[in-house]
Write a protein that holds these residues in place. Sequence first.
Motif, PDB file in Angstrom:
ATOM      1  N   ALA A   1     -57.760 -30.468  10.596  1.00 55.93           N
ATOM      2  CA  ALA A   1     -57.505 -30.271   9.142  1.00 55.93           C
ATOM      3  C   ALA A   1     -57.731 -28.711   9.015  1.00 55.93           C
ATOM      4  CB  ALA A   1     -58.981 -30.956   8.376  1.00 55.93           C
ATOM      5  N   LEU A   2     -56.863 -28.219   8.004  1.00 56.80           N
ATOM      6  CA  LEU A   2     -57.039 -26.833   7.515  1.00 56.80           C
ATOM      7  C   LEU A   2     -57.746 -26.733   6.451  1.00 56.80           C
ATOM      8  CD1 LEU A   2     -55.769 -23.826   7.845  1.00 56.80           C
ATOM      9  CD2 LEU A   2     -53.889 -24.583   6.545  1.00 56.80           C
ATOM     10  N   ALA A   3     -58.779 -26.087   6.517  1.00 54.46           N
ATOM     11  CA  ALA A   3     -59.611 -25.719   5.151  1.00 54.46           C
ATOM     12  C   ALA A   3     -59.243 -24.515   4.620  1.00 54.46           C
ATOM     13  CB  ALA A   3     -61.024 -25.956   5.309  1.00 54.46           C
ATOM     14  N   SER A   4     -59.041 -24.209   3.134  1.00 49.36           N
ATOM     15  CA  SER A   4     -58.609 -23.141   2.779  1.00 49.36           C
ATOM     16  C   SER A   4     -59.361 -22.750   1.598  1.00 49.36           C
ATOM     17  CB  SER A   4     -57.170 -22.919   2.206  1.00 49.36           C
ATOM     18  OG  SER A   4     -56.268 -23.259   3.418  1.00 49.36           O
ATOM     19  N   VAL A   5     -60.125 -21.596   1.332  1.00 47.36           N
ATOM     20  CA  VAL A   5     -60.612 -21.206   0.044  1.00 47.36           C
ATOM     21  C   VAL A   5     -59.679 -21.146  -0.863  1.00 47.36           C
ATOM     22  CG1 VAL A   5     -62.361 -19.602  -1.122  1.00 47.36           C
ATOM     23  CG2 VAL A   5     -62.700 -20.417   1.268  1.00 47.36           C
ATOM     24  N   VAL A   6     -59.481 -21.552  -2.042  1.00 49.04           N
ATOM     25  CA  VAL A   6     -58.522 -21.329  -3.023  1.00 49.04           C
ATOM     26  C   VAL A   6     -59.072 -20.849  -4.425  1.00 49.04           C
ATOM     27  CG1 VAL A   6     -56.792 -23.114  -1.965  1.00 49.04           C
ATOM     28  CG2 VAL A   6     -58.576 -23.844  -3.454  1.00 49.04           C
ATOM     29  N   GLY A   7     -60.485 -21.136  -4.659  1.00 46.39           N
ATOM     30  CA  GLY A   7     -60.845 -20.514  -5.879  1.00 46.39           C
ATOM     31  C   GLY A   7     -62.170 -20.361  -5.636  1.00 46.39           C
ATOM     32  N   VAL A   8     -62.890 -19.095  -6.269  1.00 45.66           N
ATOM     33  CA  VAL A   8     -64.240 -18.869  -6.085  1.00 45.66           C
ATOM     34  C   VAL A   8     -64.782 -18.377  -7.335  1.00 45.66           C
ATOM     35  CG1 VAL A   8     -64.083 -18.290  -3.677  1.00 45.66           C
ATOM     36  CG2 VAL A   8     -63.933 -16.522  -5.494  1.00 45.66           C
ATOM     37  N   ALA A   9     -66.079 -18.373  -7.761  1.00 45.00           N
ATOM     38  CA  ALA A   9     -66.607 -17.923  -8.914  1.00 45.00           C
ATOM     39  C   ALA A   9     -68.095 -17.644  -8.545  1.00 45.00           C
ATOM     40  CB  ALA A   9     -66.624 -18.998 -10.201  1.00 45.00           C
ATOM     41  N   GLY A  10     -68.407 -16.248  -8.895  1.00 43.23           N
ATOM     42  CA  GLY A  10     -69.638 -15.966  -8.640  1.00 43.23           C
ATOM     43  C   GLY A  10     -69.575 -15.394  -6.978  1.00 43.23           C
ATOM     44  N   SER A  11     -70.762 -15.195  -6.692  1.00 44.70           N
ATOM     45  CA  SER A  11     -71.079 -14.742  -5.230  1.00 44.70           C
ATOM     46  C   SER A  11     -70.949 -15.913  -4.507  1.00 44.70           C
ATOM     47  CB  SER A  11     -72.641 -14.050  -5.251  1.00 44.70           C
ATOM     48  OG  SER A  11     -72.883 -13.703  -3.766  1.00 44.70           O
ATOM     49  N   THR A  12     -70.072 -15.570  -3.209  1.00 37.91           N
ATOM     50  CA  THR A  12     -69.600 -16.713  -2.350  1.00 37.91           C
ATOM     51  C   THR A  12     -69.534 -15.947  -1.004  1.00 37.91           C
ATOM     52  OG1 THR A  12     -67.293 -16.086  -3.000  1.00 37.91           O
ATOM     53  CG2 THR A  12     -68.290 -17.962  -4.146  1.00 37.91           C
ATOM     54  N   PRO A  13     -69.513 -16.869   0.050  1.00 36.90           N
ATOM     55  CA  PRO A  13     -69.517 -16.151   1.634  1.00 36.90           C
ATOM     56  C   PRO A  13     -68.147 -15.470   1.722  1.00 36.90           C
ATOM     57  CG  PRO A  13     -70.604 -18.539   1.335  1.00 36.90           C
ATOM     58  CD  PRO A  13     -69.787 -18.230   0.192  1.00 36.90           C
ATOM     59  N   ARG A  14     -66.995 -16.176   1.449  1.00 37.30           N
ATOM     60  CA  ARG A  14     -65.647 -15.726   1.816  1.00 37.30           C
ATOM     61  C   ARG A  14     -64.690 -15.629   0.624  1.00 37.30           C
ATOM     62  NH1 ARG A  14     -63.721 -15.672   6.744  1.00 37.30           N
ATOM     63  NH2 ARG A  14     -61.830 -14.434   6.076  1.00 37.30           N
ATOM     64  N   GLU A  15     -63.767 -14.727   0.560  1.00 35.30           N
ATOM     65  CA  GLU A  15     -62.857 -14.747  -0.474  1.00 35.30           C
ATOM     66  C   GLU A  15     -61.603 -15.631  -0.458  1.00 35.30           C
ATOM     67  OE1 GLU A  15     -61.063 -13.329   3.217  1.00 35.30           O
ATOM     68  OE2 GLU A  15     -63.190 -12.904   2.337  1.00 35.30           O
TER      69      GLU A  15
END
Length: 295
Positions: free
Chosen positions: A22-36
Amino acid sequence: MNRSDVWHSALDRLQREARPHALASVVGVAGSTPREPGAKMVITGEAIHDTLGGGNFELQVIEAARDALARGESGTRLEAFPLGGRSGQCCGGYVHVLLELYAGAEMRVALFGAGNVGRELAGLLAPLPWQLLWFDSREDAFPDAPGSDRQQRRRIMPGTGGEPDMASAVAGLPSGCHALVMTQDHGEDRAIVDALLKRGDCASIGLIGSRSKWASFRRRLQDAGHDDAALKQVRCPIGVAGAHGKRPYEIALAVTAELLTFKPADAHPDRRGVAPETLRAAFHPVAPGPQKQRA
């Protein structure tokens, strides 16, 4: 856990080997998060490659991916992680992760025989996301040219009597594979078909040859205890209906086309991946309308 590969190196290798991942991608964030947004990691049942920032959030991503892979899922799904709620992390942000699931080889083909047709067939299957398990009893049968990463070439070793041990070779096949029998020896062909029928869990069994060859095999296999229902599993001759030509490449083309007819169809060809309404709700939430005043 293995983090030795960056995600793109691991993805390239696993795709070439047709292994589940599986490829896991961060695609949206709000507030303080570990990665962009854009951060990625690759997950298999045994290892992880790269990182989405660690912590309980990453462990939950890994668990979600591995659960889906264990069920044989493929395609895409969107997972939401409120870091203060679902993930229990103090940064309190919100992360959307896109999981792209690859269940492994679309099909598994066991090819018995590295003769003229077998070599042409192996070449035709090499670019496809299928796993090829390729067998021959001769020591020097396989071509010198390297195959794809999804090809496994195995010599069938002699058994206790000095003859090729077909039963052991067949016993090691994965369940649900498509078997093609085309060795240089009719005795070997018959022994392989006999062992395949005794297993009883092949997705399909194809035997190269004429109808007269199959008539001879059928009588002997009946004498060996196989009933009509079992014998109906064997296709002989092989190749897509209506194909003509006796050149090795022509036969290999016809067999490849026939295998494509066995490939499972998409259950929902008009709706694949994350549902559009889910994406709209995730990235373009509808603002609440004005509240009506009570009289």
